[in-house]
Design a protein around this motif. Structure first.
Motif, PDB file in Angstrom:
ATOM      1  N   SER A 494       0.848  -1.197   0.000  1.00  0.00           N
ATOM      2  CA  SER A 494       0.000   0.000   0.000  1.00  0.00           C
ATOM      3  C   SER A 494       0.878   1.240   0.000  1.00  0.00           C
ATOM      4  CB  SER A 494      -0.880  -0.003   1.250  1.00  0.00           C
ATOM      5  OG  SER A 494      -0.083   0.335   2.379  1.00  0.00           O
ATOM      6  N   PRO A 495       0.287   2.408  -0.252  1.00  0.00           N
ATOM      7  CA  PRO A 495       1.086   3.629  -0.187  1.00  0.00           C
ATOM      8  C   PRO A 495       1.822   3.770   1.148  1.00  0.00           C
ATOM      9  CG  PRO A 495      -1.016   4.099  -1.201  1.00  0.00           C
ATOM     10  CD  PRO A 495      -1.076   2.670  -0.737  1.00  0.00           C
ATOM     11  N   PHE A 496       1.197   3.354   2.235  1.00  0.00           N
ATOM     12  CA  PHE A 496       1.848   3.434   3.540  1.00  0.00           C
ATOM     13  C   PHE A 496       3.122   2.581   3.560  1.00  0.00           C
ATOM     14  CE2 PHE A 496       2.240   1.607   7.882  1.00  0.00           C
ATOM     15  CZ  PHE A 496       2.519   2.777   8.571  1.00  0.00           C
ATOM     16  N   GLY A 497       2.993   1.350   3.066  1.00  0.00           N
ATOM     17  CA  GLY A 497       4.154   0.462   3.027  1.00  0.00           C
ATOM     18  C   GLY A 497       5.246   1.001   2.114  1.00  0.00           C
ATOM     19  N   TYR A 498       4.836   1.563   0.977  1.00  0.00           N
ATOM     20  CA  TYR A 498       5.813   2.160   0.064  1.00  0.00           C
ATOM     21  C   TYR A 498       6.523   3.319   0.751  1.00  0.00           C
ATOM     22  CZ  TYR A 498       5.050  -0.246  -4.378  1.00  0.00           C
ATOM     23  OH  TYR A 498       5.031  -1.163  -5.384  1.00  0.00           O
ATOM     24  N   TRP A 522       7.072   5.508  13.213  1.00  0.00           N
ATOM     25  CA  TRP A 522       6.359   5.285  14.476  1.00  0.00           C
ATOM     26  C   TRP A 522       5.152   4.383  14.235  1.00  0.00           C
ATOM     27  CZ3 TRP A 522       2.869   9.279  17.350  1.00  0.00           C
ATOM     28  CH2 TRP A 522       2.715   8.899  18.676  1.00  0.00           C
ATOM     29  N   MET A 523       4.412   4.689  13.170  1.00  0.00           N
ATOM     30  CA  MET A 523       3.233   3.884  12.850  1.00  0.00           C
ATOM     31  C   MET A 523       3.619   2.469  12.446  1.00  0.00           C
ATOM     32  SD  MET A 523       0.677   5.507  13.669  1.00  0.00           S
ATOM     33  CE  MET A 523       1.394   6.619  14.846  1.00  0.00           C
ATOM     34  N   ALA A 524       4.827   2.315  11.889  1.00  0.00           N
ATOM     35  CA  ALA A 524       5.294   0.961  11.560  1.00  0.00           C
ATOM     36  C   ALA A 524       5.424   0.141  12.836  1.00  0.00           C
ATOM     37  CB  ALA A 524       6.626   1.030  10.826  1.00  0.00           C
TER      38      ALA A 524
ATOM     39  N   LEU B 104       2.351  10.930  -4.809  1.00  0.00           N
ATOM     40  CA  LEU B 104       1.484  10.543  -3.692  1.00  0.00           C
ATOM     41  C   LEU B 104       1.759  11.414  -2.469  1.00  0.00           C
ATOM     42  CD1 LEU B 104       1.647   6.651  -4.006  1.00  0.00           C
ATOM     43  CD2 LEU B 104      -0.348   8.097  -4.363  1.00  0.00           C
ATOM     44  N   ALA B 105       3.033  11.653  -2.223  1.00  0.00           N
ATOM     45  CA  ALA B 105       3.387  12.461  -1.052  1.00  0.00           C
ATOM     46  C   ALA B 105       2.841  13.872  -1.216  1.00  0.00           C
ATOM     47  CB  ALA B 105       4.897  12.493  -0.875  1.00  0.00           C
ATOM     48  N   ARG B 106       2.991  14.408  -2.420  1.00  0.00           N
ATOM     49  CA  ARG B 106       2.533  15.764  -2.688  1.00  0.00           C
ATOM     50  C   ARG B 106       1.025  15.884  -2.456  1.00  0.00           C
ATOM     51  NH1 ARG B 106       3.394  21.154  -3.116  1.00  0.00           N
ATOM     52  NH2 ARG B 106       1.941  22.084  -4.584  1.00  0.00           N
ATOM     53  N   LEU B 110      -0.475   9.202   1.204  1.00  0.00           N
ATOM     54  CA  LEU B 110       0.347   8.092   1.696  1.00  0.00           C
ATOM     55  C   LEU B 110      -0.269   7.365   2.883  1.00  0.00           C
ATOM     56  CD1 LEU B 110       3.895   9.602   1.309  1.00  0.00           C
ATOM     57  CD2 LEU B 110       2.842   7.808  -0.028  1.00  0.00           C
ATOM     58  N   TRP B 111      -1.177   8.016   3.594  1.00  0.00           N
ATOM     59  CA  TRP B 111      -1.787   7.325   4.740  1.00  0.00           C
ATOM     60  C   TRP B 111      -2.923   6.447   4.260  1.00  0.00           C
ATOM     61  CZ3 TRP B 111       0.755   7.066   9.060  1.00  0.00           C
ATOM     62  CH2 TRP B 111       1.663   8.081   9.366  1.00  0.00           C
ATOM     63  N   ASN B 112      -2.543   5.440   3.531  1.00  0.00           N
ATOM     64  CA  ASN B 112      -3.526   4.554   2.937  1.00  0.00           C
ATOM     65  C   ASN B 112      -2.947   3.156   3.023  1.00  0.00           C
ATOM     66  OD1 ASN B 112      -4.693   2.857   1.042  1.00  0.00           O
ATOM     67  ND2 ASN B 112      -5.084   4.486  -0.439  1.00  0.00           N
ATOM     68  N   LEU B 113      -3.656   2.291   3.765  1.00  0.00           N
ATOM     69  CA  LEU B 113      -3.120   0.955   4.001  1.00  0.00           C
ATOM     70  C   LEU B 113      -3.747  -0.077   3.085  1.00  0.00           C
ATOM     71  CD1 LEU B 113      -2.315   2.484   6.629  1.00  0.00           C
ATOM     72  CD2 LEU B 113      -2.557   0.332   7.826  1.00  0.00           C
ATOM     73  N   HIS B 114      -4.535   0.386   2.138  1.00  0.00           N
ATOM     74  CA  HIS B 114      -5.354  -0.573   1.425  1.00  0.00           C
ATOM     75  C   HIS B 114      -5.030  -0.667  -0.057  1.00  0.00           C
ATOM     76  CE1 HIS B 114      -8.748  -3.078   0.617  1.00  0.00           C
ATOM     77  NE2 HIS B 114      -9.085  -2.266  -0.366  1.00  0.00           N
ATOM     78  N   SER B 115      -4.954   0.490  -0.734  1.00  0.00           N
ATOM     79  CA  SER B 115      -4.775   0.441  -2.184  1.00  0.00           C
ATOM     80  C   SER B 115      -3.408  -0.125  -2.551  1.00  0.00           C
ATOM     81  CB  SER B 115      -4.874   1.845  -2.775  1.00  0.00           C
ATOM     82  OG  SER B 115      -6.000   2.487  -2.274  1.00  0.00           O
TER      83      SER B 115
END
Ligand SMILES: Nc1ncnc2c1ncn2[C@@H]1O[C@H](COP(=O)(O)OP(=O)(O)O)[C@@H](O)[C@H]1O
Ligand SMILES: [Mg+2]
Lengths: 626, 248
Positions: A494-498, A522-524, B104-106, B110-115
């Motif tokens: 996901s974007p978070f993981g990336y 921190w969230m990791a 994405l950062a811009r 990024l706070w997306n755990l799903h897509s």
């Protein structure tokens, strides 16, 4: 008053020993940049060898000063030789490997040494003789103080002085200092690195061995000293600053005195609780370390590590699911789902263990792999999950189904508070802080008899009736662990993981495109802690009882070995590693007493045969083909 | 319109002065080169402008906002992007993924755990890569690119933030001479198209004189002369300090 003076002297005594061990560790790290987990094992070897050598030298059972001091020196020299041997046969081959792989190699040595000691000396504590001529006590402010301890107080500064001389007035010392400051430069000067590294290792091991051997009149030789000592030594080195000998001395004094102070103060009452400080020395010690690291991230006298030019730790791209891997995944889950039809009780128990540890390893991998933060104390979250679930069930009387959820919840809270501190650091410093927090958690649980059952742990943690059958519990574990692993995998893509991988690959670039690096890291911790806690909760109910072992350092090390063995660069690696490790432990441990030695040997062979990691090896071969 | 105003910033590292009361301005659409020997303080200045370092004294304004106390994300939101002296990319990502991350950062996605991150912003990333002539490399790993290509990826990532001001620290260092000219021509073309202001450092004087509207000459943390290329070329201090035998 006099008791405080005595405690102060006690502090100095333990500071001397701490310094000897830590100085060796620091030297080795300064020169070779290898974090040597086996250093505690060298200390332990020292104390056992001293026991035997003194015995052998006491002709006719008569302990002479020559036998005693000769035995101690002989033990230290032997340990120095073992150190050189380890360097020549194992570490020499992995200097160019990724940091974590070097760590795995030293774990192999730890496991091997542990079983060698058990095999040779047996599991009982061995108490050595008193030092001839120093067996008495002197009167200090009206209380007796052992002469031998006074002697040790002098030894510490003496060793510091000798090391200083060695480093500042010999050519060897000059080379050591040059190499500590700038490895590339030293290499460019045409220094014989091999000899330098081997001799540093020998000296470091000699110092650890000496520190151990000198303890023989004071404490028994025990086969778990390796872990207790390595934790103390790490704390001292990190507080003092990696690679700084005077720093190690200062930190040893600080830690030694803090410990002694805890013992001196004894019981204190606060808020209606009786807090026994002597039992919490480890907690106080770790708090000191945390405080130092937060205000001086490189330790009291350390300097920021020169960033080594990227040691070529090429990380492969993450392979996205293909039809083939998806099929394989479905096939494995399907195979697991039908096993209860033909597997016996014993295999089902083993499978439940494997599934639980696979989730534990996957959660640790989430931190170490995509997030790039090595955690040496991941058992804290596993153990807290287990204890929280068990306590919710036993003490709060919650139903089992709710208790299992309390586990991860508490683990998440712990991960949030520990992680907040940890993400302020990086690399080995971060790893050490995670270890410290795990040790704090362990000692609180271990000491809090009334609530957690102390060293006995908790019993009678059984699942609800509808899940109490082996088969139904197996399905519960398969569902939760399998689901959790899939969610972890999803998060990695996901974007978070990336973003986490971005922070790992280049924190500078990540910040420059607007990623708040420490917040993501921190969230990791939160994610990894939560899933480890779930594994712990399931573990508690699968065994029916838990003990502080679940959050001891041994558990963290098991997790690290699972991840590193399978390969930190792949997502499926840790799962395979966990399965192989758990299965091997179960299978081999039943037939062979010394299965840890076997595992240690396997690890060492793998490390030496594939100096770039198993996955790294495949990766570079693929690239060569391209 | 003034895009960037630097007012008397100083910075010292444990006593040694790296920047000494530096002031300059940058107008909208201007392309300015900051030159000076190694150790003159150029990278230090960039780090302060982009929030990686704090100045000891002095102030920086981007538009009307004072950025002296802002962190990098806040400065990015004002539209300041940068590239580094030593190209910094995410080496376990593909080229396209690097640019996607910047996008994405811009956009705060990024706070997306799903897509699946690999599928997001792909088209925009490809467009940017196309502009930089890197589309053919989109699926390659960053770890196998040539250094010049890495610099282009970095540039694409900086542009993904939709900057109004681009800071480029030695954009052509480590490239072959032909490649340097090409890259710089590309940067200038993109800057003019996007009405982008650029502040860059560079050791290659041919590039500086060919592309810079104005030049700032730094020496030991001090601005010793500034002006159009012709003015700087004629200035005796500049000739002594930099252009003489020190040409590299
Ligand atoms: N992190 C640092 N610590 C101490 N001194 C530094 C640091 N970074 C740069 N310097 C010093 O500051 C001066 C300016 O450096 P820098 O900004 O990198 O110059 P340039 O980019 O123009 O080559 C140099 O003398 C350099 O040695
Ligand atoms: Mg520079």
């Amino acid at each position: 008053m006099s008791s405080f003076v005595l405690q102060f002297l006690n502090g100095l005594t333990s500071a001397s020993t701490l310094f000897m061990v830590a100085a060796g560790l620091s030297l080795i790290f300064g020169i070779t940049r290898v974090l040597n987990f086996a250093h505690g094992s060298m200390y332990m070897l020292g104390i056992y060898l001293a026991y035997s050598a003194i015995g052998a030298f006491s002709v006719g059972g008569v302990l002479t000063p020559v036998a005693f001091w000769g035995g101690i020196l002989c033990a230290a020299v032997l340990v120095g030789m073992v150190g050189a041997l380890v360097e020549l046969t194992v570490l020499r081959r992995v200097y160019r490997s990724p940091e974590l792989f070097q760590l795995l190699a030293t774990f192999g040595v730890v496991l091997l040494t542990k079983d060698l000691v058990l095999w040779f000396w047996g599991p009982e504590d061995l108490l050595g003789p008193r030092a001839p001529g120093l067996g008495g006590a002197v009167e200090i402010l009206g209380s007796p103080f052992p002469e031998y301890d006074l002697f040790l107080i002098v030894v510490g500064p003496l060793i510091l002085g000798l090391l200083w001389l060695l480093l500042h007035s010999t050519r060897w010392g000059l080379l050591i200092r040059a190499a500590t400051q700038d490895r590339e430069m030293a290499a460019a000067l045409g220094i014989n690195q091999k000899l330098l590294f081997t001799s540093t290792f020998a000296l470091g091991a000699f110092l650890a061995g000496l520190g151990g051997a000198l303890q023989i009149p004071r404490e028994p030789a025990q086969h778990f000293l390796d872990f207790t000592v390595i934790v103390d030594a790490f704390v001292v080195v990190v507080v003092g600053g990696m690679g700084s000998i005077p720093g190690a001395f200062l930190a040893a004094l600080l830690i030694g005195e803090v410990k002694a102070l805890c013992i001196g103060i004894g019981e204190i009452g606060a808020f209606g609780f009786g807090i026994s400080l002597p039992k919490l020395t480890l907690v106080v010690e770790s708090l000191v370390m945390a405080a130092v690291l937060i205000f001086r991230p490189w330790g009291l006298m350390g300097r920021a590590l020169a960033v080594l030019p990227d040691a070529g730790e090429a990380r492969p791209l993450l392979a996205r699911n293909t039809a083939a891997t998806r099929m394989a995944g479905v096939a494995i889950v399907a195979a697991l789902a039908i096993t209860p039809a033909f597997a016996n009780q014993y295999s089902l128990v083993l499978l439940v263990d494997i599934l639980i540890f696979a989730l534990f390893a996957a959660s640790l991998h989430f931190l170490m792999g995509p997030s790039g933060m090595a955690s040496f104390g991941h058992a804290a979250y596993f153990g807290l999950g287990a204890y929280a679930a068990a306590l919710a069930f036993k003490q709060a009387g919650l139903p089992m189904e709710i208790s299992i959820l309390v586990g991860p919840l508490v683990a998440v809270l712990a991960a949030l508070s520990f992680g907040w501190f940890c993400v302020r650091l990086s690399g080995v410093y971060l790893a050490m802080l995670t270890l410290a927090f795990a040790q704090i958690t362990w000692s609180v649980i271990y000491q809090w008899d009334g609530f957690t059952g102390g060293s006995n742990g908790l019993v009678g943690v059984w699942p609800a009736p509808w899940l109490s059958g082996r088969i139904s519990y197996f399905y519960l574990v398969l569902l939760l662990c399998g689901g959790a692993v899939l969610i972890l995998r999803r998060i990695i893509f996901s974007p978070f993981g990336y973003a986490l991988r971005a922070c790992r690959d280049s924190p500078m670039r990540a910040a420059a495109i607007g990623i708040n690096v420490s917040r993501f890291q921190w969230m990791a911790f939160l994610v990894a802690g939560g899933f480890a806690g779930l594994a712990g909760a399931l573990f508690a109910f699968s065994k029916g009882s838990i003990s502080p072992e679940v959050l001891a350092i041994g558990q963290s090390v098991d997790g690290l070995v699972m991840v590193l063995l399978g390969g930190v660069q792949t997502i499926s690696g840790p799962l395979v590693g966990a399965a192989v490790f758990t299965w091997l432990q179960e299978l081999v441990a039943r037939h062979i007493d010394y299965w840890r030695a076997l595992l240690g040997m396997i690890i060492i062979v793998i490390v030496v045969a594939f100096p770039h990691g198993i996955v790294g090896q495949l990766f570079s071969r693929n690239r060569a083909k391209e | 319109m003034t895009i960037l105003r630097v007012e008397g910033i100083s910075k010292s590292y444990s006593g040694a002065l790296a920047l000494d009361n530096l002031s300059f301005e940058l107008q909208a659409g201007e392309i300015i080169a900051m030159i000076g020997p190694n150790g003159a303080g150029k990278t230090t200045c960039f780090n302060i402008l982009h929030g990686q370092l704090r100045a000891d004294s002095g102030q920086v304004f981007v538009g009307d906002a004072c950025t002296s106390r802002m962190d990098t994300p806040a400065i990015l939101r004002l539209g300041v992007g940068r590239t580094f002296q030593i190209a910094a990319t995410f080496h376990s990502f593909t080229v396209a993924e690097n640019v996607q991350m910047a996008l994405l950062a811009r956009r705060g996605l990024l706070w997306n755990l799903h897509s699946q991150a690999g599928d997001l912003c792909r088209k925009e990333a490809d467009q940017l890569l196309e502009q930089l002539g890197m589309l053919a490399h989109a699926a390659r790993a960053c770890s196998v690119l040539s250094y010049g290509d890495l610099k282009r990826v970095e540039l694409a990532m900086a542009l993904a933030g939709d900057p109004i001001l681009l800071l480029m620290d030695e954009p052509t260092a480590g490239m072959a001479p032909r490649e340097r000219l090409q890259l710089m021509a590309l940067v200038v073309r993109l800057a003019r198209e996007r009405k982008l202001s650029v502040l860059f450092t560079e050791h290659d004087m041919d590039i500086v004189f060919a592309h810079a509207d104005r030049i700032l000459l730094l020496e030991q943390g001090r601005l010793i002369c500034q002006g159009t290329p012709a003015m700087v070329r004629a200035d005796p201090r500049a000739q002594r300090a930099y252009l003489g035998d020190n040409r590299d």
